[in-house]
Scaffold this active site. Sequence first.
Site, PDB file in Angstrom:
ATOM      1  CG  ASP A   1     -67.102 -48.852 -29.041  1.00 45.27           C
ATOM      2  OD1 ASP A   1     -66.399 -48.059 -28.397  1.00 45.27           O
ATOM      3  OD2 ASP A   1     -67.331 -48.738 -30.261  1.00 45.27           O
TER       4      ASP A   1
ATOM      5  CD1 TRP B   1     -58.823 -37.695 -36.770  1.00 46.40           C
ATOM      6  CD2 TRP B   1     -59.534 -38.664 -34.899  1.00 46.40           C
ATOM      7  NE1 TRP B   1     -58.288 -37.000 -35.709  1.00 46.40           N
ATOM      8  CE2 TRP B   1     -58.710 -37.585 -34.538  1.00 46.40           C
ATOM      9  CE3 TRP B   1     -60.091 -39.433 -33.870  1.00 46.40           C
ATOM     10  CZ2 TRP B   1     -58.431 -37.239 -33.221  1.00 46.40           C
ATOM     11  CZ3 TRP B   1     -59.818 -39.109 -32.544  1.00 46.40           C
ATOM     12  CH2 TRP B   1     -59.002 -38.013 -32.242  1.00 46.40           C
TER      13      TRP B   1
ATOM     14  CG  HIS C   1     -64.174 -47.636 -31.408  1.00 45.08           C
ATOM     15  ND1 HIS C   1     -65.484 -47.278 -31.654  1.00 45.08           N
ATOM     16  CD2 HIS C   1     -63.423 -46.925 -32.298  1.00 45.08           C
ATOM     17  CE1 HIS C   1     -65.523 -46.394 -32.635  1.00 45.08           C
ATOM     18  NE2 HIS C   1     -64.298 -46.168 -33.057  1.00 45.08           N
TER      19      HIS C   1
ATOM     20  CB  SER D   1     -64.023 -45.305 -36.331  1.00 37.41           C
ATOM     21  OG  SER D   1     -64.043 -44.404 -35.246  1.00 37.41           O
TER      22      SER D   1
END
Length: 249
Positions: free
Chosen positions: A200, A20, A229, A86
């Site tokens: 991250d 997402w 990330h 993710s």
Amino acid sequence: MSLFFEDVGDGPPVVLVHGWPLSHRFWELQIGPLVEAGRRVVCYDRRGFGRSSHPWHGYDLDTFTADLAALIESLDLTGLTLVGFSTGCAEAVGYAAASERVARLVLGSPVLYPDPLAHELLTASKRHRIPMLDDLLLRFFAVDGHSTLDEPTRQYLLRHAAESSPKATAGSLAVWGAADPRPELARVTVPTLIIQGEGDSFVPPDDSGTRVARAVAGSSLATIPAAPHGAPLTHFEQWNELVMEFLAR
């Protein structure tokens, strides 16, 4: 309801699951190297994102996982490597825990456990979706407050994220905020590689890769120094090398 997907190359299959609020375009720097290494690569847009259908319902983990299962089974893929990024790691874990078709699992910057950030983003997505996405994609690629991704590429990703369904954007956040990955993680038995960016700042490593590695028996954790990330884009050479080494074992 239809899922858009690309199916390229020949050889043992690799299925890529984006996170997402992105689309399969996120994987541009992985597809070519995997095909050149003799792999069949399947990547798709999750429901509500990219060129897949944008239905009003179905933004829950069971449906996301069922979508992935339907795609894999329609193509009759076996002995596959499933790669999640993710929040896309959620259905990758769910499917790997339940299917004998998966031989290996790769989890990149996994976002699996509930986080207060999800509720913050959910509120913002309902009122200020585009500014929220803009800020999010700064955090995705930031290390110590500094972007590690060129601005044209970030804007390219923002355009794709902005074209996603507003309902999907909010619904996916609600799923993240209520997630409990422990049962599925405990059932993962295939060889599993977890890749984490050391820098991250979206989800700290201790709440992401390190925590997941402790939950998956026999898994291995690889950390990319100074990576954010979104390491598959910013540090694609290191990220791809880790995946290729894992596939060759």
